[in-house]
Design an enzyme around this catalytic site. Structure first.
Site, short mmCIF file in Angstrom:
data_model
loop_
_atom_site.label_atom_id
_atom_site.label_comp_id
_atom_site.label_asym_id
_atom_site.label_seq_id
_atom_site.Cartn_x
_atom_site.Cartn_y
_atom_site.Cartn_z
N LYS A 37 0.86 -1.18 0.00
CA LYS A 37 0.00 0.00 0.00
C LYS A 37 0.89 1.23 0.00
O LYS A 37 1.67 1.46 0.94
CB LYS A 37 -0.92 0.01 1.22
CG LYS A 37 -1.86 1.21 1.26
CD LYS A 37 -2.76 1.14 2.49
CE LYS A 37 -3.69 2.33 2.58
NZ LYS A 37 -4.57 2.26 3.76
N LYS A 76 -2.12 -1.49 -3.78
CA LYS A 76 -2.97 -0.30 -3.74
C LYS A 76 -2.10 0.94 -3.81
O LYS A 76 -1.12 1.02 -3.06
CB LYS A 76 -3.80 -0.30 -2.46
CG LYS A 76 -4.70 0.92 -2.29
CD LYS A 76 -5.39 0.90 -0.94
CE LYS A 76 -6.30 2.13 -0.80
NZ LYS A 76 -6.95 2.18 0.52
#
Length: 325
Positions: A195, A248
């Protein structure tokens, strides 16, 4: 072969020929639809920076899940907006917390729909960071216990998959341990493994009311310049017990998605995040692009890079298009 013996255009002449040789498939079953759930009854508060997205009360979220299920989308992921926030995010792990209420209501009404839950503290803390603050910094190890408690409370409420998004070191192991110790070994973990500290999260922070009140998240989310580090992060989460790993954002990190899939061959999720969604929506509303066509192009790109599942605010629109509606 060379032209004129080989003419690639022969197989592009019409839809049936193009579909016959299509290499990448995209179906409603590839999507997970994000939902923002807050307190109250029969309310939908539109998110100004995300056209078509709203904060929903539990009853409205249940109705949305019925629609999601009817479209053939197999799962939703829940983000909670609590009534009260404090320094340790207490409402994240309450039995009657907003996400816990939503899980039970959804499972009662749409039992076959998979319910994934975001495990993080940023929506629940008054400072907006993803963990406990000590001496002005996020305390990694002190945060692990709270994340584990939150994941356990979601499992007890009926969640199928818990998804830690905080990026604390060791949180997958802590969650796996508490789930197994409490007879929830069947509950899967979808780890936000890579992330990045991204500028594409702005609209989400409005939707989840989770903007940091000081500093930023670059001390725990990843540097956008790095990919080898992402591979190490993914490997750590797999070793700690993750069942699904995630990259992400998606669109600016297609190379990361590709490398993770090629190296590990693990079930892989990609989050088509709020900023990616809002840019396409805004450009479409201004007539600068064809929104449906661009939406599908982006989703195909994420699948083509190697994602098995896509978390996307476009999920319902894309599913309708795939159904020919």
């Amino acid at each position: 072969m060379n032209f004129p013996a080989y003419r690639p255009r022969r197989l592009r002449r019409n839809d049936k020929l193009r579909n016959l040789i299509r290499e990448t498939t995209l179906e409603p079953r590839n999507f997970i639809y994000p939902l923002f759930v807050g307190p109250g009854k029969d309310k939908a508060q539109p998110v100004s920076s995300m056209p078509g997205v709203a904060q929903l009360t539990v009853d409205r979220a249940v109705h949305e899940c019925q629609e999601v299920d009817a479209l053939g989308i197999p799962a939703v992921i829940l983000f909670g907006i609590p009534e009260h926030k404090d320094a340790i995010g207490s409402e994240a792990y309450l039995d009657e917390g907003i996400v816990q209420q939503a899980i039970r209501a959804i499972k009662e009404t749409v039992p076959d729909l998979l319910v994934v839950t975001d495990v993080c503290l940023c929506e629940y803390t008054d400072h907006g960071h993803c963990g406990m603050i000590k001496n002005g910094e996020v305390d990694n190890d002190a945060t692990l216990e709270l994340l584990a408690r939150e994941a356990l409370s979601h499992a007890q409420a009926g969640a199928d998959i818990v998804a830690p998004s905080d990026m604390m070191d060791g949180r997958v192991a802590a969650i796996r341990k508490i789930l197994d110790e409490n007879s929830f070994s069947q509950i899967s973990i979808m780890a936000y493994a890579a992330k990045y500290a991204s500028g594409f999260y702005g609209p989400f922070r409005e939707a989840a009311e989770s903007t940091p009140q000081f500093g930023d998240r670059r001390s725990y989310q990843m540097d956008p310049a790095n990919v080898d580090e992402a591979l190490r992060e993914v490997e750590l989460d797999i070793r700690e017990g993750a069942d699904i790993v995630m990259v992400k954002p998606a669109l600016a990190y297609l190379d990361v998605i590709y490398r993770v899939k090629q190296k590990f061959g693990y079930p892989l999720a990609a989050y088509n995040v709020s900023g990616e969604y809002s840019m396409i929506k805004a450009a479409g509303q201004n007539g600068w692009i064809e929104e449906p066509r661009t939406m599908m192009e982006v989703l195909f790109a994420i699948r083509r890079a190697g994602a098995d599942m896509i978390l996307s605010y476009f999920a319902k629109d894309a599913a309708r298009l795939l159904h020919g509606k």
